[in-house]
Design a protein around this motif. Structure first.
Motif, PDB file in Angstrom:
ATOM      1  N   GLU A  29      35.095  34.945  33.729  1.00 37.47           N
ATOM      2  CA  GLU A  29      34.861  33.901  34.731  1.00 37.47           C
ATOM      3  C   GLU A  29      35.905  33.981  35.851  1.00 37.47           C
ATOM      4  OE1 GLU A  29      34.513  30.006  33.026  1.00 37.47           O
ATOM      5  OE2 GLU A  29      34.725  29.034  34.974  1.00 37.47           O
ATOM      6  N   LEU A  30      37.187  34.094  35.476  1.00 37.68           N
ATOM      7  CA  LEU A  30      38.241  34.166  36.492  1.00 37.68           C
ATOM      8  C   LEU A  30      38.148  35.475  37.273  1.00 37.68           C
ATOM      9  CD1 LEU A  30      40.669  33.058  37.943  1.00 37.68           C
ATOM     10  CD2 LEU A  30      42.122  33.853  36.059  1.00 37.68           C
ATOM     11  N   ALA A  31      37.882  36.583  36.571  1.00 32.66           N
ATOM     12  CA  ALA A  31      37.788  37.883  37.259  1.00 32.66           C
ATOM     13  C   ALA A  31      36.673  37.845  38.303  1.00 32.66           C
ATOM     14  CB  ALA A  31      37.549  38.998  36.248  1.00 32.66           C
ATOM     15  N   GLN A  32      35.551  37.234  37.963  1.00 28.65           N
ATOM     16  CA  GLN A  32      34.432  37.201  38.912  1.00 28.65           C
ATOM     17  C   GLN A  32      34.744  36.262  40.081  1.00 28.65           C
ATOM     18  OE1 GLN A  32      30.860  36.679  36.472  1.00 28.65           O
ATOM     19  NE2 GLN A  32      30.799  38.911  36.196  1.00 28.65           N
ATOM     20  N   ARG A  33      35.464  35.177  39.806  1.00 27.87           N
ATOM     21  CA  ARG A  33      35.860  34.278  40.905  1.00 27.87           C
ATOM     22  C   ARG A  33      36.816  34.991  41.868  1.00 27.87           C
ATOM     23  NH1 ARG A  33      39.773  30.195  40.821  1.00 27.87           N
ATOM     24  NH2 ARG A  33      39.605  29.856  38.582  1.00 27.87           N
ATOM     25  N   LEU A  34      37.795  35.700  41.320  1.00 31.41           N
ATOM     26  CA  LEU A  34      38.753  36.419  42.173  1.00 31.41           C
ATOM     27  C   LEU A  34      38.057  37.515  42.984  1.00 31.41           C
ATOM     28  CD1 LEU A  34      41.723  36.600  39.650  1.00 31.41           C
ATOM     29  CD2 LEU A  34      41.678  35.289  41.779  1.00 31.41           C
ATOM     30  N   GLN A  35      37.016  38.144  42.389  1.00 29.68           N
ATOM     31  CA  GLN A  35      36.244  39.146  43.138  1.00 29.68           C
ATOM     32  C   GLN A  35      35.470  38.475  44.273  1.00 29.68           C
ATOM     33  OE1 GLN A  35      34.295  42.313  40.506  1.00 29.68           O
ATOM     34  NE2 GLN A  35      35.122  40.863  39.009  1.00 29.68           N
ATOM     35  N   GLN A  36      34.861  37.325  43.972  1.00 31.66           N
ATOM     36  CA  GLN A  36      34.110  36.609  45.016  1.00 31.66           C
ATOM     37  C   GLN A  36      35.033  36.176  46.154  1.00 31.66           C
ATOM     38  OE1 GLN A  36      32.330  33.668  42.518  1.00 31.66           O
ATOM     39  NE2 GLN A  36      30.626  34.993  41.925  1.00 31.66           N
ATOM     40  N   GLU A  37      36.279  35.876  45.828  1.00 29.57           N
ATOM     41  CA  GLU A  37      37.255  35.460  46.846  1.00 29.57           C
ATOM     42  C   GLU A  37      37.854  36.650  47.603  1.00 29.57           C
ATOM     43  OE1 GLU A  37      38.722  31.451  44.400  1.00 29.57           O
ATOM     44  OE2 GLU A  37      40.064  33.180  44.559  1.00 29.57           O
ATOM     45  N   GLY A  38      37.497  37.880  47.200  1.00 33.17           N
ATOM     46  CA  GLY A  38      37.999  39.074  47.873  1.00 33.17           C
ATOM     47  C   GLY A  38      39.396  39.478  47.455  1.00 33.17           C
ATOM     48  N   LYS A  39      39.921  38.829  46.418  1.00 32.33           N
ATOM     49  CA  LYS A  39      41.285  39.139  45.970  1.00 32.33           C
ATOM     50  C   LYS A  39      41.306  40.312  44.988  1.00 32.33           C
ATOM     51  CE  LYS A  39      42.790  34.367  46.556  1.00 32.33           C
ATOM     52  NZ  LYS A  39      43.068  33.092  45.873  1.00 32.33           N
ATOM     53  N   TRP A  40      40.226  40.460  44.209  1.00 35.54           N
ATOM     54  CA  TRP A  40      40.128  41.535  43.217  1.00 35.54           C
ATOM     55  C   TRP A  40      39.046  42.472  43.754  1.00 35.54           C
ATOM     56  CZ3 TRP A  40      40.696  40.096  37.382  1.00 35.54           C
ATOM     57  CH2 TRP A  40      40.767  41.247  36.601  1.00 35.54           C
ATOM     58  N   ARG A  41      39.476  43.495  44.508  1.00 35.45           N
ATOM     59  CA  ARG A  41      38.551  44.329  45.290  1.00 35.45           C
ATOM     60  C   ARG A  41      37.724  45.287  44.440  1.00 35.45           C
ATOM     61  NH1 ARG A  41      39.901  46.359  50.467  1.00 35.45           N
ATOM     62  NH2 ARG A  41      40.837  44.712  51.701  1.00 35.45           N
ATOM     63  N   HIS A  42      38.386  45.883  43.439  1.00 34.41           N
ATOM     64  CA  HIS A  42      37.685  46.855  42.587  1.00 34.41           C
ATOM     65  C   HIS A  42      38.037  46.572  41.138  1.00 34.41           C
ATOM     66  CE1 HIS A  42      36.246  49.682  45.687  1.00 34.41           C
ATOM     67  NE2 HIS A  42      37.333  49.300  46.343  1.00 34.41           N
ATOM     68  N   LEU A  43      37.051  46.797  40.274  1.00 33.89           N
ATOM     69  CA  LEU A  43      37.253  46.641  38.824  1.00 33.89           C
ATOM     70  C   LEU A  43      36.415  47.709  38.140  1.00 33.89           C
ATOM     71  CD1 LEU A  43      38.169  45.245  36.224  1.00 33.89           C
ATOM     72  CD2 LEU A  43      36.396  43.506  36.610  1.00 33.89           C
ATOM     73  N   TRP A  44      37.114  48.693  37.587  1.00 31.35           N
ATOM     74  CA  TRP A  44      36.443  49.833  36.961  1.00 31.35           C
ATOM     75  C   TRP A  44      36.901  49.974  35.512  1.00 31.35           C
ATOM     76  CZ3 TRP A  44      32.705  52.354  39.587  1.00 31.35           C
ATOM     77  CH2 TRP A  44      32.676  52.187  40.977  1.00 31.35           C
ATOM     78  N   ARG A  45      35.964  50.141  34.607  1.00 30.23           N
ATOM     79  CA  ARG A  45      36.300  50.474  33.226  1.00 30.23           C
ATOM     80  C   ARG A  45      36.797  51.910  33.173  1.00 30.23           C
ATOM     81  NH1 ARG A  45      37.780  47.458  30.379  1.00 30.23           N
ATOM     82  NH2 ARG A  45      36.022  46.192  29.712  1.00 30.23           N
ATOM     83  N   ILE A  46      37.847  52.172  32.414  1.00 31.89           N
ATOM     84  CA  ILE A  46      38.306  53.538  32.161  1.00 31.89           C
ATOM     85  C   ILE A  46      37.528  54.044  30.956  1.00 31.89           C
ATOM     86  CG2 ILE A  46      40.282  55.013  31.660  1.00 31.89           C
ATOM     87  CD1 ILE A  46      42.069  52.810  32.913  1.00 31.89           C
ATOM     88  N   ALA A  47      36.725  55.051  31.168  1.00 31.80           N
ATOM     89  CA  ALA A  47      35.798  55.517  30.127  1.00 31.80           C
ATOM     90  C   ALA A  47      36.549  55.827  28.836  1.00 31.80           C
ATOM     91  CB  ALA A  47      35.048  56.754  30.610  1.00 31.80           C
ATOM     92  N   GLY A  48      36.026  55.281  27.760  1.00 29.20           N
ATOM     93  CA  GLY A  48      36.589  55.563  26.448  1.00 29.20           C
ATOM     94  C   GLY A  48      37.778  54.712  26.061  1.00 29.20           C
ATOM     95  N   HIS A  49      38.140  53.754  26.915  1.00 27.60           N
ATOM     96  CA  HIS A  49      39.310  52.904  26.640  1.00 27.60           C
ATOM     97  C   HIS A  49      38.974  51.439  26.900  1.00 27.60           C
ATOM     98  CE1 HIS A  49      42.054  56.368  26.460  1.00 27.60           C
ATOM     99  NE2 HIS A  49      41.272  56.864  27.402  1.00 27.60           N
ATOM    100  N   TYR A  50      39.645  50.533  26.186  1.00 22.13           N
ATOM    101  CA  TYR A  50      39.543  49.116  26.523  1.00 22.13           C
ATOM    102  C   TYR A  50      40.599  48.858  27.585  1.00 22.13           C
ATOM    103  CZ  TYR A  50      38.884  44.064  25.893  1.00 22.13           C
ATOM    104  OH  TYR A  50      38.610  42.735  26.100  1.00 22.13           O
ATOM    105  N   ALA A  51      40.304  49.364  28.781  1.00 22.18           N
ATOM    106  CA  ALA A  51      41.262  49.335  29.883  1.00 22.18           C
ATOM    107  C   ALA A  51      40.490  49.412  31.190  1.00 22.18           C
ATOM    108  CB  ALA A  51      42.229  50.510  29.774  1.00 22.18           C
ATOM    109  N   ASN A  52      41.146  48.986  32.263  1.00 17.56           N
ATOM    110  CA  ASN A  52      40.502  49.079  33.571  1.00 17.56           C
ATOM    111  C   ASN A  52      41.479  49.521  34.634  1.00 17.56           C
ATOM    112  OD1 ASN A  52      41.492  46.699  35.367  1.00 17.56           O
ATOM    113  ND2 ASN A  52      41.076  45.693  33.392  1.00 17.56           N
ATOM    114  N   TYR A  53      40.919  50.111  35.691  1.00 12.90           N
ATOM    115  CA  TYR A  53      41.638  50.320  36.941  1.00 12.90           C
ATOM    116  C   TYR A  53      41.106  49.297  37.923  1.00 12.90           C
ATOM    117  CZ  TYR A  53      43.471  54.904  35.506  1.00 12.90           C
ATOM    118  OH  TYR A  53      44.132  55.915  34.861  1.00 12.90           O
TER     119      TYR A  53
END
Ligand SMILES: O=C(O)C[C@H]1C=CC(=O)O1
Length: 96
Positions: A29-53
């Motif tokens: 919920e917070l991640a999507q709000r920050l994306q809508q506000e333009g603060k979180w520009r990109h959110l990518w899953r790192i394949a094979g990991h529980y991690a993101n760039y």
């Protein structure tokens, strides 16, 4: 200011599944709000990991710090941060 952030999530193996599910829902919920506000520009899953760039666009290092601290999964994440600036060979006229 743009920041490249790597988040690696390490939930305890014995965490109550209901608590983990709630944390993930709150985080989403917070991640999507920050994306809508333009603060979180990109959110990518790192394949094979529980991690993101991610790429954040925030006015200061302090704002980035405060934003990351708000994330429900913050206590369970390893975070690596790199500040970004324009590359002299970039053909893009803005920072997108
Ligand atoms: O899943 C993740 O990478 C951790 C975190 C980042 C956004 C979100 O919804 O969860």
């Amino acid at each position: 200011m743009l920041f490249h952030v790597k988040m690696t999530v390490k939930l305890p193996l014995d965490m109550d599944p209901a608590k983990a599910a709630q944390l993930k829902a709150d985080e989403k919920e917070l991640a999507q709000r920050l994306q809508q506000e333009g603060k979180w520009r990109h959110l990518w899953r790192i394949a094979g990991h529980y991690a993101n760039y991610s790429v954040f666009d925030l006015p200061s290092v302090e704002a980035l710090h405060d934003t990351l601290l708000q994330l429900p999964l913050f206590p369970y994440m390893d975070i690596e941060i790199d500040g970004l600036c324009r590359h002299p060979s970039s053909i893009h006229s803005d920072d997108r």
